[in-house]
Write a protein that holds these residues in place. Structure first.
Motif, PDB file in Angstrom:
ATOM      1  N   THR A  28      45.737  30.753 -10.755  1.00  0.00           N
ATOM      2  CA  THR A  28      45.207  31.317 -11.478  1.00  0.00           C
ATOM      3  C   THR A  28      45.507  32.704 -11.937  1.00  0.00           C
ATOM      4  O   THR A  28      46.720  32.765 -12.494  1.00  0.00           O
ATOM      5  CB  THR A  28      44.054  32.076 -10.465  1.00  0.00           C
ATOM      6  N   HIS A 265      37.835  39.318 -16.860  1.00  0.00           N
ATOM      7  CA  HIS A 265      37.643  38.066 -16.258  1.00  0.00           C
ATOM      8  C   HIS A 265      38.492  38.521 -14.547  1.00  0.00           C
ATOM      9  O   HIS A 265      39.434  38.537 -14.963  1.00  0.00           O
ATOM     10  CB  HIS A 265      37.586  36.816 -16.590  1.00  0.00           C
ATOM     11  N   ARG A 266      38.126  37.728 -13.531  1.00  0.00           N
ATOM     12  CA  ARG A 266      38.999  38.498 -12.482  1.00  0.00           C
ATOM     13  C   ARG A 266      39.302  39.750 -12.321  1.00  0.00           C
ATOM     14  O   ARG A 266      40.408  39.727 -11.808  1.00  0.00           O
ATOM     15  CB  ARG A 266      39.536  37.064 -12.185  1.00  0.00           C
ATOM     16  N   GLU A 269      40.493  41.066  -8.617  1.00  0.00           N
ATOM     17  CA  GLU A 269      40.862  40.200  -7.825  1.00  0.00           C
ATOM     18  C   GLU A 269      41.806  40.563  -8.812  1.00  0.00           C
ATOM     19  O   GLU A 269      43.203  40.695  -7.882  1.00  0.00           O
ATOM     20  CB  GLU A 269      40.316  38.843  -8.274  1.00  0.00           C
ATOM     21  N   ARG A 301      46.640  31.953  -5.817  1.00  0.00           N
ATOM     22  CA  ARG A 301      45.461  32.305  -4.585  1.00  0.00           C
ATOM     23  C   ARG A 301      45.934  32.140  -3.522  1.00  0.00           C
ATOM     24  O   ARG A 301      46.886  31.218  -3.546  1.00  0.00           O
ATOM     25  CB  ARG A 301      44.218  32.505  -5.439  1.00  0.00           C
ATOM     26  N   MET A 420      36.196  24.827 -12.323  1.00  0.00           N
ATOM     27  CA  MET A 420      35.018  25.557 -11.749  1.00  0.00           C
ATOM     28  C   MET A 420      34.285  24.851 -11.007  1.00  0.00           C
ATOM     29  O   MET A 420      33.419  26.236 -10.436  1.00  0.00           O
ATOM     30  CB  MET A 420      34.821  25.255 -13.284  1.00  0.00           C
ATOM     31  N   GLU A 423      34.631  28.099  -8.325  1.00  0.00           N
ATOM     32  CA  GLU A 423      34.422  29.148  -7.523  1.00  0.00           C
ATOM     33  C   GLU A 423      32.519  28.940  -7.895  1.00  0.00           C
ATOM     34  O   GLU A 423      32.687  30.245  -7.272  1.00  0.00           O
ATOM     35  CB  GLU A 423      34.479  29.482  -9.266  1.00  0.00           C
ATOM     36  N   GLN A 424      32.146  27.749  -7.581  1.00  0.00           N
ATOM     37  CA  GLN A 424      30.848  28.042  -7.477  1.00  0.00           C
ATOM     38  C   GLN A 424      31.144  27.279  -5.276  1.00  0.00           C
ATOM     39  O   GLN A 424      29.335  27.058  -5.429  1.00  0.00           O
ATOM     40  CB  GLN A 424      29.869  26.680  -8.126  1.00  0.00           C
ATOM     41  N   ASN A 425      31.540  27.407  -4.700  1.00  0.00           N
ATOM     42  CA  ASN A 425      31.969  26.441  -3.394  1.00  0.00           C
ATOM     43  C   ASN A 425      31.335  25.086  -4.030  1.00  0.00           C
ATOM     44  O   ASN A 425      30.721  24.860  -2.753  1.00  0.00           O
ATOM     45  CB  ASN A 425      31.102  27.428  -2.760  1.00  0.00           C
TER      46      ASN A 425
END
Length: 548
Positions: A28, A265-266, A269, A301, A420, A423-425
């Motif tokens: 990431t 962004h992030r 995290e 990650r 991408m 990130e939305q599983n």
């Protein structure tokens, strides 16, 4: 955009690869702008130029060592760099050198493989008579059109063989041909007029590209990085090399920038990582064209488990057919049936690289939102590979198709979609691309076309991709004769199961009439008079296989 355009027969079809779930990426990175002052910019430029010269020197030393350097050479190079910089900067430089050398070696291997395949393909076509057609069964390519083309290809074959010998010699010696800063930018100084650039502008871009301001993180150290440190409040400081220690404005030989940074962004995290002193790598680079400085943070990650194929397809799949100017998508349920209307997400591949990248990102964002609205847990795409499909030796004079294949962003679309969607599983399922366009149009385009909804060939291909991902055959169910469709005879439409071999191919052909209304003397058993008077004998030429 498929792996084949024609099907000669069932026996000539290649075996299809099973669909699989693409693993989500672990790396990431986020980027933000550094609004530095003039003094900060001057210090960063001086530090980057010094470390860049050390990196260039270290890469030259590593290249001269060959493919099998002696034991302890890495430590010797690091000790030599530590004297002029520091132990941490030396470690970052030697690691970057190793990565760059390994990347160049992989490029040499790929180039050798391509050159060998290209020379073999051209030599095979040169051995064929002029104007000879290809023979697929004998695996013989077609010959060249005329003597002029044959002569030009023979000269190209000699040039490729010389190039192959040069690359092979470099591979055996372990040397690599790398230009720090980029070979394209280095060659630009010979054609400044064509690039509409002055020598001063080219020099600034060249110096900025050769700077080295990158440091790997280290877990357990303060804020995850001792060389380039970014605090929770956004204060940025760098450890100065020993030769530039006089520029320090903070304790322990560090230079503290006058500005602060924030990650849009992030951010949470990133903040969690530096608060726990977990490793974060940073890179500072200068964009001369825009006159801006940027800071990039990167980390790995925690490993996200890849779902099984069965779990990814429990709620159906959104099948996507990738094309040169749009993505054709259709939601397919678990039974292989299309649900709702097909969707199209356009994009453009013209203009600057940033514009093309934004177009792709916007199209993929809309695709992922569509998958979430449908309730699907996966997106099915073709496992395309156009590594050698842009050559004329494979597609002949089809210049438009070769140009299309060469500019098609296959790898970029796939990598961006996987990142991408993770990130939305949403899982990404890759399927074999063979014959999806042809069979989709053959079996689904016409039945799904209505007066208010014209189904395109790309929509039908998307449906074929979805059915293959779900384990269903692409072809539709085959209906029996009309007499067997009534309730009295039980509905006998059949569908090949997932365990049936060659279910992807066309169904068995049964020539001749399939009922008893056969003209006199036209049946298969017309010569057998006994068969004409016994009800247990059929006069048809074939029997339609029935399912359960």
């Amino acid at each position: 955009m498929k792996g084949s355009s024609a099907v000669a027969g069932v026996d000539e079809m290649r075996a299809f690869r099973a669909p699989f779930v693409v693993p989500a990426p672990r790396d990431t990175s986020v980027r933000t702008r550094l609004r530095v002052s003039e003094r900060d910019a001057a210090v960063l430029s001086e530090v980057g130029a010094l470390l860049g010269s050390l990196a260039s020197r270290d890469l030259a030393v590593r290249s001269r060592q060959g493919a099998a350097p002696g034991a302890g050479t890495w430590a010797d190079r690091k000790r030599a760099l530590t004297v002029a910089s520091s132990a941490r900067w030396a470690g970052s430089i030697t690691k970057a050198t190793h990565d760059q050398w390994a990347l160049a070696r992989r490029g040499q291997a790929a180039e050798m493989a391509w050159l060998r395949a290209e020379t073999a393909r051209i030599a095979a076509r040169l051995a064929r008579p002029l104007g000879a057609k290809s023979e697929k069964r004998a695996a013989l390519p077609r010959g060249y059109t005329d003597r002029t083309e044959w002569h030009a290809k023979s000269r190209r074959l000699q040039a490729l063989r010389i190039r192959l010998s040069t690359v092979t010699a470099d591979w055996r010696s372990g040397g690599v041909r790398v230009v720090r800063g980029g070979g394209r930018l280095a060659r630009l100084r010979h054609r400044l007029d064509e690039a509409n650039m002055t020598r001063e502008e080219q020099g600034r871009r060249w110096r900025a590209a050769r700077m080295f301001l990158a440091a790997d993180g280290e877990s357990g150290k303060r804020y995850g990085n001792e060389t380039i440190r970014v605090t929770e409040a956004g204060r940025v400081s760098i450890r100065l090399p020993a030769a530039l220690a006089h520029l320090a404005n903070a304790p322990h030989g560090r230079y503290l920038l006058a500005t602060t940074v924030t990650f849009d962004h992030r951010a949470e995290e990133w903040c969690d990582r530096i608060t726990a002193d977990r490793a974060v790598a940073y890179r500072i680079h200068h964009d001369v064209t825009r006159g801006r400085w940027y800071l990039t943070a990167a980390w790995q990650r925690a490993g996200v488990p890849t779902p099984s194929l069965r779990a990814a397809l429990t709620r159906g799949v959104v099948a996507v057919d990738m094309n040169e100017d749009h993505l054709a998508a259709w939601y397919v349920d678990v039974h292989g049936n299309p649900v709702g209307e097909p969707r199209r997400f356009p994009y453009e591949l013209s203009g600057r690289a940033s514009h093309r990248d934004a177009q792709i990102r916007h199209a993929l964002t809309r695709l992922i939102h569509y998958a979430r609205r449908c309730g699907a847990a996966s997106i099915a795409v073709e496992d395309l590979d156009f590594a050698d499909a842009g050559t004329r030796e494979k597609h002949g004079r089809a210049k438009r198709f070769r140009r299309l294949v060469s500019r098609f962003p296959t790898a970029r679309l796939r990598k961006r979609l996987v990142a991408m969607a993770a990130e939305q599983n949403i899982a990404v399922v890759a399927v074999d691309p063979a014959y999806t366009s042809q069979w989709g149009a053959q079996h689904w385009q016409k039945p799904l076309t209505t007066r208010t909804r014209p189904t395109t060939r790309h929509d039908a291909a998307a449906l074929a991709i979805g059915r293959r991902a779900l384990g269903h055959a692409i072809r539709r169910r085959k209906a029996p004769p009309g007499i067997h469709r009534s309730d009295g005879y039980r509905h006998r439409t059949f569908q090949a199961g997932a365990e049936t071999e060659r279910r992807e191919g066309p169904g068995p052909r049964h020539p001749g009439p399939r009922t008893r209304s056969v003209t006199p003397g036209g049946g298969a058993k017309a010569g057998n008079q006994r068969a004409q008077h016994h009800s247990e004998h059929a006069a048809g030429h074939g029997v339609l296989p029935l399912g359960p």
